[in-house]
Scaffold this motif. Structure first.
Motif, PDB file in Angstrom:
ATOM      1  N   ASP A 120       0.827  -1.210   0.000  1.00 35.29           N
ATOM      2  CA  ASP A 120       0.000   0.000   0.000  1.00 35.29           C
ATOM      3  C   ASP A 120       0.861   1.260   0.000  1.00 35.29           C
ATOM      4  O   ASP A 120       0.558   2.245  -0.682  1.00 35.29           O
ATOM      5  CB  ASP A 120      -0.921   0.001   1.222  1.00 35.29           C
ATOM      6  N   MET A 123       2.337   1.806  -3.425  1.00 33.90           N
ATOM      7  CA  MET A 123       1.322   2.337  -4.332  1.00 33.90           C
ATOM      8  C   MET A 123       1.133   3.836  -4.118  1.00 33.90           C
ATOM      9  O   MET A 123       0.958   4.595  -5.082  1.00 33.90           O
ATOM     10  CB  MET A 123      -0.004   1.608  -4.140  1.00 33.90           C
ATOM     11  N   LEU A 124       1.193   4.279  -2.871  1.00 34.11           N
ATOM     12  CA  LEU A 124       1.076   5.705  -2.602  1.00 34.11           C
ATOM     13  C   LEU A 124       2.213   6.483  -3.261  1.00 34.11           C
ATOM     14  O   LEU A 124       1.991   7.567  -3.821  1.00 34.11           O
ATOM     15  CB  LEU A 124       1.075   5.961  -1.087  1.00 34.11           C
ATOM     16  N   LEU A 126       3.951   5.479  -5.895  1.00 26.36           N
ATOM     17  CA  LEU A 126       3.749   5.438  -7.344  1.00 26.36           C
ATOM     18  C   LEU A 126       2.683   6.455  -7.764  1.00 26.36           C
ATOM     19  O   LEU A 126       2.801   7.093  -8.818  1.00 26.36           O
ATOM     20  CB  LEU A 126       3.349   4.030  -7.789  1.00 26.36           C
ATOM     21  N   GLU A 127       1.653   6.618  -6.942  1.00 32.10           N
ATOM     22  CA  GLU A 127       0.664   7.663  -7.216  1.00 32.10           C
ATOM     23  C   GLU A 127       1.327   9.036  -7.175  1.00 32.10           C
ATOM     24  O   GLU A 127       1.035   9.905  -7.995  1.00 32.10           O
ATOM     25  CB  GLU A 127      -0.465   7.591  -6.184  1.00 32.10           C
ATOM     26  N   ARG A 128       2.221   9.207  -6.230  1.00 28.90           N
ATOM     27  CA  ARG A 128       2.902  10.491  -6.064  1.00 28.90           C
ATOM     28  C   ARG A 128       3.736  10.857  -7.281  1.00 28.90           C
ATOM     29  O   ARG A 128       3.875  12.025  -7.621  1.00 28.90           O
ATOM     30  CB  ARG A 128       3.788  10.406  -4.811  1.00 28.90           C
ATOM     31  N   GLY A 130       2.944   9.720 -10.268  1.00 25.59           N
ATOM     32  CA  GLY A 130       2.066   9.633 -11.419  1.00 25.59           C
ATOM     33  C   GLY A 130       2.110   8.328 -12.180  1.00 25.59           C
ATOM     34  O   GLY A 130       1.827   8.292 -13.380  1.00 25.59           O
ATOM     35  N   ALA A 132       0.731   5.144 -10.803  1.00 28.52           N
ATOM     36  CA  ALA A 132      -0.072   4.086 -10.195  1.00 28.52           C
ATOM     37  C   ALA A 132      -0.671   3.164 -11.247  1.00 28.52           C
ATOM     38  O   ALA A 132      -0.795   1.952 -11.034  1.00 28.52           O
ATOM     39  CB  ALA A 132      -1.176   4.701  -9.337  1.00 28.52           C
ATOM     40  N   HIS A 133      -0.982   3.730 -12.421  1.00 26.77           N
ATOM     41  CA  HIS A 133      -1.590   2.928 -13.486  1.00 26.77           C
ATOM     42  C   HIS A 133      -0.596   1.944 -14.112  1.00 26.77           C
ATOM     43  O   HIS A 133      -1.013   1.026 -14.835  1.00 26.77           O
ATOM     44  CB  HIS A 133      -2.137   3.853 -14.583  1.00 26.77           C
ATOM     45  N   SER A 134       0.706   2.135 -13.826  1.00 28.12           N
ATOM     46  CA  SER A 134       1.736   1.254 -14.408  1.00 28.12           C
ATOM     47  C   SER A 134       2.391   0.375 -13.358  1.00 28.12           C
ATOM     48  O   SER A 134       3.471  -0.160 -13.582  1.00 28.12           O
ATOM     49  CB  SER A 134       2.802   2.105 -15.109  1.00 28.12           C
ATOM     50  N   ALA A 135       1.733   0.207 -12.218  1.00 26.45           N
ATOM     51  CA  ALA A 135       2.336  -0.514 -11.090  1.00 26.45           C
ATOM     52  C   ALA A 135       2.763  -1.925 -11.449  1.00 26.45           C
ATOM     53  O   ALA A 135       3.765  -2.429 -10.930  1.00 26.45           O
ATOM     54  CB  ALA A 135       1.366  -0.543  -9.912  1.00 26.45           C
ATOM     55  N   ARG A 149      11.005   7.915 -13.052  1.00 26.59           N
ATOM     56  CA  ARG A 149      10.048   8.216 -11.990  1.00 26.59           C
ATOM     57  C   ARG A 149       9.962   7.067 -10.986  1.00 26.59           C
ATOM     58  O   ARG A 149       9.872   7.290  -9.771  1.00 26.59           O
ATOM     59  CB  ARG A 149       8.663   8.484 -12.582  1.00 26.59           C
TER      60      ARG A 149
END
Length: 302
Positions: A120, A123-124, A126-128, A130, A132-135, A149
């Motif tokens: 989790d 994921m945060l 990766l969201e930071r 930009g 998260a969609h490519s996790a 990134r």
């Protein structure tokens, strides 16, 4: 000279020698928490060597390198690094690469018990950045900018006091490079972390930095010049820049162009040799230590 305990990073009278070759020659710098410091200099002057010593991968031949007033020691979570060549493991997804630092920081049982927490948290981050969609994509499925990134997320998930970046955008195309410059400035403003960013691009250095160091072997002192002088690089200029990031359009301004020309003249021109007593040390925290044989007759040590 300011006390070392006032600064997150304090480098004083540091020399680094490989065999008979002096690479860094009496390097002095003091960095406060939250500064974004860019470092430029001629190829081969020791910029990456300086970063490796701050990271703890190498030790100075002599001198003092302190973090929070204590010797830097071996690499640990207080310092993160991002290289030009992506540091991602090709067999791991973006998410797994970002999780890895947290997983390796604990024992096997704790790693298993806290795996969902680490996932989790990754994921945060990766969201930071930009992504998260490519996790669940692997590095070879990501563009160069996306890989970098992920590498930044991989470094900052451990919440380092100092983030070291060694020409991280050097292999990227101009548009991606500008996008990541804006991203780094946003990240820096949000996190308040301390950044040391090595680049060969003077415009990038001026645009990103709240402070700029010029490391160069092109200078002179009372030892004279010639093959008999085993001279390494020093901080020949230290500029205080705007603490507030400028718009990308500022890169074309007269002020940017003029400062880049000045830096190129001071640090990159082997025909122009500043004397150590005349270095361009404009930042209020700038200082230098000089050996007696370097100083002009009648001068005192700074």
């Amino acid at each position: 000279m300011n006390s070392p305990v006032q600064h997150l990073l304090h480098v004083e009278d540091v020399h680094k020698q490989y065999g008979n070759k002096m690479v860094l020659d009496d390097v002095d710098l003091a960095v406060r928490q939250g500064e974004f410091c860019t470092v430029v200099g001629p190829s081969g002057c020791g910029k990456s060597t300086l970063l490796r010593m701050i990271l703890g991968m190498e030790r100075p031949t002599s001198g003092h390198l302190l973090i929070d007033g204590q010797p830097a020691g071996v690499p640990d979570a207080t310092r993160g690094i991002v290289f030009q060549r992506y540091s991602l493991f090709p067999h791991l997804t973006a998410l797994q690469n970002v999780m890895l630092g947290r997983e390796l920081s604990c024992g096997l049982w704790e790693r298993y018990r806290r795996r969902a927490e680490f996932r989790d948290e990754a994921m945060l981050f990766l969201e930071r950045v930009g992504l998260a969609h490519s996790a669940h994509r692997y590095p070879h499925e990501l563009s160069g900018g996306m890989q970098q990134r992920v590498a930044i997320a991989q470094a900052i998930i451990l919440k380092p006091r100092i983030l070291l970046m060694d020409e991280p955008f050097g292999a990227l195309d101009p548009q991606t490079r500008e996008e990541l410059q804006l991203f780094m400035l946003e990240l820096w403003e949000q996190s308040g972390m301390t950044v040391l960013f090595v680049t060969h691009d003077l415009t990038e250095a001026i645009y990103l930095g709240s402070r700029l160091f010029v490391l160069s072997q092109f200078y002179t002192d009372e030892r004279g010049n010639g093959a008999h002088v085993n001279r390494g690089a020093r901080i020949v200029a230290d500029y205080q820049l705007s603490p507030t990031p400028a718009a990308p359009s500022a890169k074309d301004s007269k002020a940017f162009v003029t400062l880049a020309e000045e830096i190129r003249h001071l640090g990159f021109d082997p025909a122009y040799l500043q004397h150590v007593s005349d270095f361009t040390l404009h930042h209020p925290d700038a200082f230098q230590t000089l050996a007696p044989e370097q100083m002009r007759r009648g001068s005192s040590e700074g």
